[in-house]
Design a protein around this motif. Structure first.
Motif: not given
Ligand code: KIV
Length: 261
Positions: A22, A41, A43-45, A83, A112, A136
């Motif tokens: 990410t 990625l 990511g929404d992390s 994401d 994603k 996912h």
């Protein structure tokens, strides 16, 4: 590294592992690209590792687009995944498409979302319009509050079988990638073997076609989940640089008295 998705399918057929990490901004995405990863990625992390929230639920589509733009600017070779955050795609195929196009315009190449056959219509709608979708499955952090905790998925024979069937059906419906999070290694291996499309794993054992980790976990910049590995003690390294700078200003060894140009 290649931006062409068909090279991921070729790599799968040849058994060559692909690597994703990410990233949320330009400098880290550039480092990842220079290190030779195949995909980055967004990511929404982001909500957890950058914004400091306890989960990913606060992240908005506008924030995802903002971070995707920065990452995409750095990724000339590696494929940019992004994401869709919670609440921006579930309602209808049209909502999903609209949100996906916001991230496409920001520079994403693969979109994603979390969830499987409950979004089959969304997938078919978007795939028919040329969208590269990564689905996912397994542990889907956006459902954390419904589940009450991070839970391993596919641990019983029934849920494992359901996940295999779901993964295969999603590939049939137009998904270009599957991402499996926190599922047993033997189940991930089975899905990878049967799936025609590349399977990316996180906490899913060594046999998926590709692996993804959160950048901050790889670099040792935060508290990582048990399946991750820090490949450098980044926190110690950076803290020490900052402490040296602080010390140098206080003891007046920086800036130097004579200016160098
Ligand atoms: O948001 C994210 O970073 C992710 C990875 C953990 C797979 O979805």
């Amino acid at each position: 590294m290649s931006k062409r998705i068909d090279t991921w399918n070729t790599a799968k057929q040849r058994g060559e592992k692909r690597v994703l990490v990410t990233a949320y901004d330009y400098p880290f995405a550039r480092l990842a690209e220079e290190a030779g990863v195949d995909g980055v990625l967004v990511g929404d992390s982001l909500g957890m590792v950058v914004q400091g929230h306890r989960d990913t639920l606060q992240v908005s589509l506008e924030q995802m687009a903002y971070h995707t733009e920065m990452v995409a600017r750095a990724c000339t070779q590696s494929l940019v995944f992004a994401d869709l955050p919670l609440g921006t795609y579930e309602e209808s195929p049209a909502q999903c498409w609209r949100s996906a196009t916001t991230l496409l315009r920001a520079g994403a190449e693969v979109i994603k979302w979390e969830g499987g056959l409950e979004f089959k219509e969304h997938l078919e709608f978007c795939a028919a319009r040329g969208l590269n979708v990564c689905v996912h499955l397994g542990l889907t952090p956006q459902r954390l509050r419904q589940w009450g905790s991070f839970q391993r998925q596919g641990a019983t024979p029934e849920t494992a079988e359901r996940l295999v069937q779901e993964a295969l059906a999603l590939a049939q419906s137009g998904a270009r990638f599957l991402l499996l999070e926190a599922v047993p290694a033997d189940l991930a291996a089975r899905i990878t073997q049967q799936s025609a499309i590349p399977v990316i794993g996180i906490g899913a054992g060594p046999d998926t076609d590709a692996q993804v980790l959160v950048m901050h976990d790889v670099l040792g910049l935060g508290k990582a989940p048990p399946f991750a590995r820090a490949f450098v003690d980044g926190a110690a390294l950076l803290r020490s640089g900052l402490a040296d700078y602080t010390q140098a200003v206080r003891d007046q060894s920086f800036p130097a008295t004579s200016r160098k140009r």
